[in-house]
Design a protein around this motif. Structure first.
Motif, PDB file in Angstrom:
ATOM      1  N   LEU A  23      75.113   2.046  19.190  1.00 59.37           N
ATOM      2  CA  LEU A  23      75.578   0.838  19.890  1.00 59.37           C
ATOM      3  C   LEU A  23      76.653   1.175  20.925  1.00 59.37           C
ATOM      4  O   LEU A  23      76.742   0.536  21.965  1.00 59.37           O
ATOM      5  CB  LEU A  23      76.114  -0.195  18.896  1.00 59.37           C
ATOM      6  CG  LEU A  23      75.066  -0.958  18.106  1.00 59.37           C
ATOM      7  CD1 LEU A  23      75.711  -1.770  16.989  1.00 59.37           C
ATOM      8  CD2 LEU A  23      74.249  -1.867  19.020  1.00 59.37           C
ATOM      9  N   ALA A  24      77.459   2.185  20.612  1.00 60.96           N
ATOM     10  CA  ALA A  24      78.518   2.601  21.544  1.00 60.96           C
ATOM     11  C   ALA A  24      77.974   3.497  22.655  1.00 60.96           C
ATOM     12  O   ALA A  24      78.707   3.843  23.581  1.00 60.96           O
ATOM     13  CB  ALA A  24      79.625   3.326  20.772  1.00 60.96           C
ATOM     14  N   GLY A  25      76.709   3.899  22.549  1.00 58.02           N
ATOM     15  CA  GLY A  25      76.105   4.751  23.573  1.00 58.02           C
ATOM     16  C   GLY A  25      76.619   6.178  23.542  1.00 58.02           C
ATOM     17  O   GLY A  25      76.710   6.842  24.573  1.00 58.02           O
ATOM     18  N   VAL A  26      76.965   6.658  22.359  1.00 55.79           N
ATOM     19  CA  VAL A  26      77.505   8.003  22.198  1.00 55.79           C
ATOM     20  C   VAL A  26      76.424   8.889  21.579  1.00 55.79           C
ATOM     21  O   VAL A  26      75.813   8.511  20.586  1.00 55.79           O
ATOM     22  CB  VAL A  26      78.763   7.980  21.289  1.00 55.79           C
ATOM     23  CG1 VAL A  26      79.291   9.378  21.032  1.00 55.79           C
ATOM     24  CG2 VAL A  26      79.834   7.088  21.884  1.00 55.79           C
ATOM     25  N   SER A  27      76.205  10.056  22.150  1.00 56.84           N
ATOM     26  CA  SER A  27      75.219  10.989  21.596  1.00 56.84           C
ATOM     27  C   SER A  27      75.796  11.705  20.376  1.00 56.84           C
ATOM     28  O   SER A  27      77.015  11.771  20.198  1.00 56.84           O
ATOM     29  CB  SER A  27      74.806  12.017  22.640  1.00 56.84           C
ATOM     30  OG  SER A  27      75.888  12.892  22.906  1.00 56.84           O
ATOM     31  N   LEU A 106      66.731  -3.436  20.770  1.00 62.97           N
ATOM     32  CA  LEU A 106      66.391  -4.853  20.666  1.00 62.97           C
ATOM     33  C   LEU A 106      67.648  -5.716  20.601  1.00 62.97           C
ATOM     34  O   LEU A 106      67.746  -6.748  21.271  1.00 62.97           O
ATOM     35  CB  LEU A 106      65.507  -5.097  19.442  1.00 62.97           C
ATOM     36  CG  LEU A 106      64.901  -6.479  19.290  1.00 62.97           C
ATOM     37  CD1 LEU A 106      64.048  -6.842  20.495  1.00 62.97           C
ATOM     38  CD2 LEU A 106      64.071  -6.551  18.019  1.00 62.97           C
ATOM     39  N   THR A 107      68.622  -5.269  19.834  1.00 64.08           N
ATOM     40  CA  THR A 107      69.874  -6.024  19.710  1.00 64.08           C
ATOM     41  C   THR A 107      70.610  -6.100  21.044  1.00 64.08           C
ATOM     42  O   THR A 107      71.060  -7.171  21.457  1.00 64.08           O
ATOM     43  CB  THR A 107      70.776  -5.392  18.638  1.00 64.08           C
ATOM     44  OG1 THR A 107      70.066  -5.368  17.393  1.00 64.08           O
ATOM     45  CG2 THR A 107      72.068  -6.160  18.473  1.00 64.08           C
ATOM     46  N   LYS A 108      70.716  -4.967  21.734  1.00 61.60           N
ATOM     47  CA  LYS A 108      71.402  -4.960  23.030  1.00 61.60           C
ATOM     48  C   LYS A 108      70.705  -5.872  24.029  1.00 61.60           C
ATOM     49  O   LYS A 108      71.362  -6.636  24.754  1.00 61.60           O
ATOM     50  CB  LYS A 108      71.467  -3.541  23.589  1.00 61.60           C
ATOM     51  CG  LYS A 108      72.519  -2.663  22.957  1.00 61.60           C
ATOM     52  CD  LYS A 108      72.527  -1.292  23.618  1.00 61.60           C
ATOM     53  CE  LYS A 108      73.680  -0.448  23.170  1.00 61.60           C
ATOM     54  NZ  LYS A 108      73.705   0.872  23.819  1.00 61.60           N
ATOM     55  N   ALA A 109      69.380  -5.794  24.078  1.00 63.00           N
ATOM     56  CA  ALA A 109      68.626  -6.628  25.021  1.00 63.00           C
ATOM     57  C   ALA A 109      68.750  -8.110  24.647  1.00 63.00           C
ATOM     58  O   ALA A 109      68.922  -8.963  25.518  1.00 63.00           O
ATOM     59  CB  ALA A 109      67.155  -6.203  25.043  1.00 63.00           C
ATOM     60  N   PHE A 110      68.669  -8.407  23.370  1.00 63.14           N
ATOM     61  CA  PHE A 110      68.703  -9.794  22.905  1.00 63.14           C
ATOM     62  C   PHE A 110      70.032 -10.466  23.228  1.00 63.14           C
ATOM     63  O   PHE A 110      70.062 -11.603  23.696  1.00 63.14           O
ATOM     64  CB  PHE A 110      68.426  -9.852  21.404  1.00 63.14           C
ATOM     65  CG  PHE A 110      68.230 -11.239  20.881  1.00 63.14           C
ATOM     66  CD1 PHE A 110      67.009 -11.882  21.018  1.00 63.14           C
ATOM     67  CD2 PHE A 110      69.262 -11.906  20.236  1.00 63.14           C
ATOM     68  CE1 PHE A 110      66.823 -13.168  20.534  1.00 63.14           C
ATOM     69  CE2 PHE A 110      69.083 -13.194  19.746  1.00 63.14           C
ATOM     70  CZ  PHE A 110      67.859 -13.825  19.897  1.00 63.14           C
ATOM     71  N   VAL A 111      71.150  -9.768  23.009  1.00 66.88           N
ATOM     72  CA  VAL A 111      72.451 -10.400  23.258  1.00 66.88           C
ATOM     73  C   VAL A 111      72.726 -10.600  24.745  1.00 66.88           C
ATOM     74  O   VAL A 111      73.591 -11.395  25.101  1.00 66.88           O
ATOM     75  CB  VAL A 111      73.621  -9.631  22.590  1.00 66.88           C
ATOM     76  CG1 VAL A 111      73.485  -9.629  21.090  1.00 66.88           C
ATOM     77  CG2 VAL A 111      73.755  -8.228  23.122  1.00 66.88           C
ATOM     78  N   ARG A 112      71.977  -9.908  25.618  1.00 72.25           N
ATOM     79  CA  ARG A 112      72.140 -10.119  27.059  1.00 72.25           C
ATOM     80  C   ARG A 112      71.432 -11.390  27.538  1.00 72.25           C
ATOM     81  O   ARG A 112      71.685 -11.851  28.650  1.00 72.25           O
ATOM     82  CB  ARG A 112      71.607  -8.904  27.832  1.00 72.25           C
ATOM     83  CG  ARG A 112      72.515  -7.700  27.749  1.00 72.25           C
ATOM     84  CD  ARG A 112      72.155  -6.625  28.762  1.00 72.25           C
ATOM     85  NE  ARG A 112      70.764  -6.223  28.699  1.00 72.25           N
ATOM     86  CZ  ARG A 112      70.305  -5.125  28.082  1.00 72.25           C
ATOM     87  NH1 ARG A 112      71.145  -4.330  27.477  1.00 72.25           N
ATOM     88  NH2 ARG A 112      69.024  -4.841  28.090  1.00 72.25           N
ATOM     89  N   ILE A 113      70.568 -11.959  26.722  1.00 71.73           N
ATOM     90  CA  ILE A 113      69.865 -13.186  27.096  1.00 71.73           C
ATOM     91  C   ILE A 113      70.836 -14.354  26.947  1.00 71.73           C
ATOM     92  O   ILE A 113      71.355 -14.615  25.860  1.00 71.73           O
ATOM     93  CB  ILE A 113      68.607 -13.403  26.216  1.00 71.73           C
ATOM     94  CG1 ILE A 113      67.641 -12.233  26.395  1.00 71.73           C
ATOM     95  CG2 ILE A 113      67.945 -14.738  26.533  1.00 71.73           C
ATOM     96  CD1 ILE A 113      66.506 -12.224  25.385  1.00 71.73           C
ATOM     97  N   LYS A 114      71.089 -15.045  28.026  1.00 76.07           N
ATOM     98  CA  LYS A 114      72.099 -16.114  28.032  1.00 76.07           C
ATOM     99  C   LYS A 114      71.576 -17.436  27.465  1.00 76.07           C
ATOM    100  O   LYS A 114      72.316 -18.183  26.850  1.00 76.07           O
ATOM    101  CB  LYS A 114      72.610 -16.357  29.457  1.00 76.07           C
ATOM    102  CG  LYS A 114      73.247 -15.134  30.087  1.00 76.07           C
ATOM    103  CD  LYS A 114      74.482 -14.707  29.346  1.00 76.07           C
ATOM    104  CE  LYS A 114      75.112 -13.497  30.006  1.00 76.07           C
ATOM    105  NZ  LYS A 114      75.665 -12.557  29.083  1.00 76.07           N
TER     106      LYS A 114
END
Length: 139
Positions: A23-27, A106-114
């Motif tokens: 979620l933090a985008g860290v490898s 999916l979570t990241k994309a979903f929360v961007r939907i206003k």
């Protein structure tokens, strides 16, 4: 010789580390470097193969910006203590899903939907796909 099975709590903590890292985008490599470890060691932590010490978990929590307690949220209950009123199976499958790359995407994309209406329709769609026979979906 019997193969050693990871402790369920070690696996849970590791999956929560993986979920938060993604979620933090860290490898794994970047987290490992910050901790002075190899990415392979981070992999072992995330799978629960190697236990994470308290001091290491504290370092990880600071680097990923969450309290240490975050890694234990939804952890499997100790059978000797009893389950209480919690539905452990409900929290386990959600945590398992969120620890996957698809769950994070999916979570990241979903929360961007206003629009709440659009989000509701997506939930309805996914629920209907989950109930549909597999052979009708895979076409």
């Amino acid at each position: 010789m019997l193969k050693k099975v990871p402790n369920p709590i070690d696996r849970h903590v590791g999956s929560r580390v993986r979920m938060r890292r993604m979620l933090a985008g860290v490898s794994q490599e970047r987290l490992g470097e910050a901790l002075g470890l190899t990415f392979q060691q981070v992999q072992k932590y995330e799978k629960g193969t190697n236990r994470i010490s308290a001091s290491r978990l504290q370092q990880i929590s600071k680097m990923l910006g969450v309290p240490v307690a975050f890694f234990f949220d939804g952890a499997p209950a100790d059978d000797s203590v009893g389950e209480g009123f919690a539905d452990a199976s409900a929290t386990t499958y959600v945590a398992d899903f969120l620890a996957t790359s698809e769950g994070v995407q999916l979570t990241k994309a979903f929360v961007r939907i206003k629009s709440p209406r659009v989000r509701r329709r997506i939930v309805d769609l996914v629920e209907s796909l989950g109930e549909a026979p597999i052979d009708t979906i895979e076409q």
